[in-house]
Design an enzyme around this catalytic site. Structure first.
Site, PDB file in Angstrom:
ATOM      1  N   SER A 156       0.868  -1.229   0.124  1.00 36.98           N
ATOM      2  CA  SER A 156      -0.122   0.083  -0.035  1.00 36.98           C
ATOM      3  C   SER A 156       0.827   1.287   0.271  1.00 36.98           C
ATOM      4  CB  SER A 156      -0.801   0.173   1.414  1.00 36.98           C
ATOM      5  OG  SER A 156      -1.408   1.511   1.375  1.00 36.98           O
ATOM      6  N   TYR A 169      -1.305  -0.633  10.607  1.00 36.25           N
ATOM      7  CA  TYR A 169      -1.433  -1.114   9.073  1.00 36.25           C
ATOM      8  C   TYR A 169      -0.317  -0.641   8.283  1.00 36.25           C
ATOM      9  CZ  TYR A 169      -3.372  -1.298   4.201  1.00 36.25           C
ATOM     10  OH  TYR A 169      -3.558  -1.426   3.043  1.00 36.25           O
TER      11      TYR A 169
HETATM   12  N1  LIG Z   1      -8.468  -0.904  -1.492  1.00 37.27           N
HETATM   13  C1  LIG Z   1      -7.550  -0.109  -1.236  1.00 37.27           C
HETATM   14  O1  LIG Z   1      -7.843   1.001  -1.177  1.00 37.27           O
HETATM   15  C2  LIG Z   1      -6.178  -0.695  -1.135  1.00 37.27           C
HETATM   16  C3  LIG Z   1      -4.990   0.282  -0.900  1.00 37.27           C
HETATM   17  C4  LIG Z   1      -3.851  -0.317  -0.910  1.00 37.27           C
HETATM   18  C5  LIG Z   1      -3.683  -1.616  -0.750  1.00 37.27           C
HETATM   19  N2  LIG Z   1      -4.666  -2.528  -0.625  1.00 37.27           N
HETATM   20  C6  LIG Z   1      -4.351  -3.755  -0.232  1.00 37.27           C
HETATM   21  O2  LIG Z   1      -4.821  -4.694  -1.293  1.00 37.27           O
HETATM   22  C7  LIG Z   1      -5.157  -5.838  -0.503  1.00 37.27           C
HETATM   23  C8  LIG Z   1      -6.754  -6.061  -1.093  1.00 37.27           C
HETATM   24  O3  LIG Z   1      -7.370  -4.932  -0.504  1.00 37.27           O
HETATM   25  P1  LIG Z   1      -9.101  -4.941  -0.805  1.00 37.27           P
HETATM   26  O4  LIG Z   1      -9.201  -3.419  -0.492  1.00 37.27           O
HETATM   27  O5  LIG Z   1      -9.185  -5.576  -1.986  1.00 37.27           O
HETATM   28  O6  LIG Z   1      -9.491  -5.710   0.361  1.00 37.27           O
HETATM   29  P2  LIG Z   1     -11.185  -6.420   0.821  1.00 37.27           P
HETATM   30  O7  LIG Z   1     -12.115  -6.001  -0.541  1.00 37.27           O
HETATM   31  O8  LIG Z   1     -11.362  -6.095   2.127  1.00 37.27           O
HETATM   32  O9  LIG Z   1     -10.807  -8.030   0.253  1.00 37.27           O
HETATM   33  C9  LIG Z   1     -10.137  -8.624   1.282  1.00 37.27           C
HETATM   34  C10 LIG Z   1     -10.022 -10.074   0.904  1.00 37.27           C
HETATM   35  O10 LIG Z   1      -9.093 -10.741   1.807  1.00 37.27           O
HETATM   36  C11 LIG Z   1      -9.744 -11.596   2.383  1.00 37.27           C
HETATM   37  N3  LIG Z   1      -9.178 -11.711   3.842  1.00 37.27           N
HETATM   38  C12 LIG Z   1      -9.281 -10.920   4.674  1.00 37.27           C
HETATM   39  N4  LIG Z   1      -8.605 -11.286   5.710  1.00 37.27           N
HETATM   40  C13 LIG Z   1      -8.105 -12.587   5.530  1.00 37.27           C
HETATM   41  C14 LIG Z   1      -7.571 -13.587   6.417  1.00 37.27           C
HETATM   42  N5  LIG Z   1      -7.055 -13.391   7.476  1.00 37.27           N
HETATM   43  N6  LIG Z   1      -7.495 -14.704   5.546  1.00 37.27           N
HETATM   44  C15 LIG Z   1      -7.808 -15.103   4.503  1.00 37.27           C
HETATM   45  N7  LIG Z   1      -8.488 -14.174   3.809  1.00 37.27           N
HETATM   46  C16 LIG Z   1      -8.432 -12.709   4.467  1.00 37.27           C
HETATM   47  C17 LIG Z   1     -11.278 -11.318   2.384  1.00 37.27           C
HETATM   48  O11 LIG Z   1     -12.191 -12.261   2.701  1.00 37.27           O
HETATM   49  P3  LIG Z   1     -12.642 -12.713   4.245  1.00 37.27           P
HETATM   50  O12 LIG Z   1     -12.820 -11.386   4.785  1.00 37.27           O
HETATM   51  O13 LIG Z   1     -14.127 -13.167   4.065  1.00 37.27           O
HETATM   52  O14 LIG Z   1     -11.520 -13.682   4.550  1.00 37.27           O
HETATM   53  C18 LIG Z   1     -11.243 -10.893   1.086  1.00 37.27           C
HETATM   54  O15 LIG Z   1     -11.346 -11.648   0.022  1.00 37.27           O
HETATM   55  C19 LIG Z   1      -4.700  -5.700   0.807  1.00 37.27           C
HETATM   56  O16 LIG Z   1      -3.501  -6.216   1.000  1.00 37.27           O
HETATM   57  C20 LIG Z   1      -4.776  -4.144   1.016  1.00 37.27           C
HETATM   58  O17 LIG Z   1      -3.922  -3.859   2.073  1.00 37.27           O
HETATM   59  C21 LIG Z   1      -5.658  -2.014  -0.803  1.00 37.27           C
END
Ligand SMILES: NC(=O)c1ccc[n+]([C@@H]2O[C@H](COP(=O)([O-])OP(=O)(O)OC[C@H]3O[C@@H](n4cnc5c(N)ncnc54)[C@H](OP(=O)(O)O)[C@@H]3O)[C@@H](O)[C@H]2O)c1
Length: 205
Positions: A156, A169
């Site tokens: 991130s 985080y």
């Molecule tokens: N969205 C943003 O703005 C953003 C920006 C920078 C970086 N990121 C990074 O991109 C990645 C994905 O983010 P996102 O926004 O797509 O998140 P999201 O929409 O919350 O999706 C997260 C996914 O990971 C799974 N997950 C969460 N905790 C878990 C665990 N303990 N074990 C197994 N699976 C787990 C969730 O399913 P369950 O909860 O059902 O397990 C879901 O499938 C992350 O690493 C995040 O830090 C996101």
């Protein structure tokens, strides 16, 4: 005469390649699973919710995408070991790509953060990336894709800039950058590339 470059899918074909993407039921992970599978890769993904995983698997099957799923909480060591055993069996002891995507965002002013919250985020976001990379190493050594095996760590922008209220985080993501650099130099001679992607804000689930 212009060369016929073929379709986008032909140019970037991943037919025969295999990938493990953690956290593929929602958001960025879901998009990565679909994109890799659309280019012909066989993909395995996981999350903690069995019903959501099955629903995603069914929809991917309807689209003729080759995606298998299993439940795994990446914060639990035994779950990570079981996940890699499943991947080993599914892909015949080989893996081309590991995408360490699953993580949790956590907002709380630092003075109020508990040791449990610190430990939970470190385990979910950072230790899982370290351990899954360790577990995947022997499979990635047998990668069949051109260029060798590849690990992508989903970091991130918070790992590089000050991120008020998101201290834990941001710390996990900053450490992920150093983990990425260290593994890239250590495993480069094994023909395993290790990179991180650091998005800004993306509207996801
Ligand atoms: N969205 C943003 O703005 C953003 C920006 C920078 C970086 N990121 C990074 O991109 C990645 C994905 O983010 P996102 O926004 O797509 O998140 P999201 O929409 O919350 O999706 C997260 C996914 O990971 C799974 N997950 C969460 N905790 C878990 C665990 N303990 N074990 C197994 N699976 C787990 C969730 O399913 P369950 O909860 O059902 O397990 C879901 O499938 C992350 O690493 C995040 O830090 C996101």
């Amino acid at each position: 005469m212009a060369a016929d470059c073929g379709s986008r899918e032909e140019m970037w074909s991943l037919a025969g390649a295999t990938a493990l993407v953690t956290g593929g039921t929602k958001g960025i992970g879901h998009a990565i699973v679909e994109e890799l599978a659309r280019f012909g890769a066989r993909v395995h993904t996981c999350s903690r919710n069995a019903a959501e995983l099955e629903e995603c698997r069914r929809r991917w099957e309807e689209k003729n995408l080759q995606v298998t799923v299993s439940v795994c909480d990446v914060s639990i060591r035994a779950d990570r070991e079981k996940l890699m055993e499943t991947v080993c069996q599914t892909f015949d002891s080989k893996l081309d790509m590991l995408v360490n995507n699953a993580a949790q965002l956590f907002y709380k002013p630092t003075v109020g953060c508990t040791s449990e919250e610190y430990s939970n985020l470190m385990t979910t976001n950072l230790e899982s990336t370290f351990h899954l990379s360790q577990l995947a190493h022997p499979l990635l050594l047998h990668a069949s894709i051109v260029g060798g095996g590849s690990i992508i760590n989903m970091s991130s922008i918070g790992g590089s800039i000050g991120f008020a209220g998101y201290t834990i985080y941001a710390t996990t993501k900053g450490a992920m950058h150093q983990l990425t650099r260290s593994l890239a130099t250590e495993w480069g001679p094994d023909k395993i590339r290790v990179n991180a992607i650091a998005p800004g804000f993306i509207t996801t689930d």
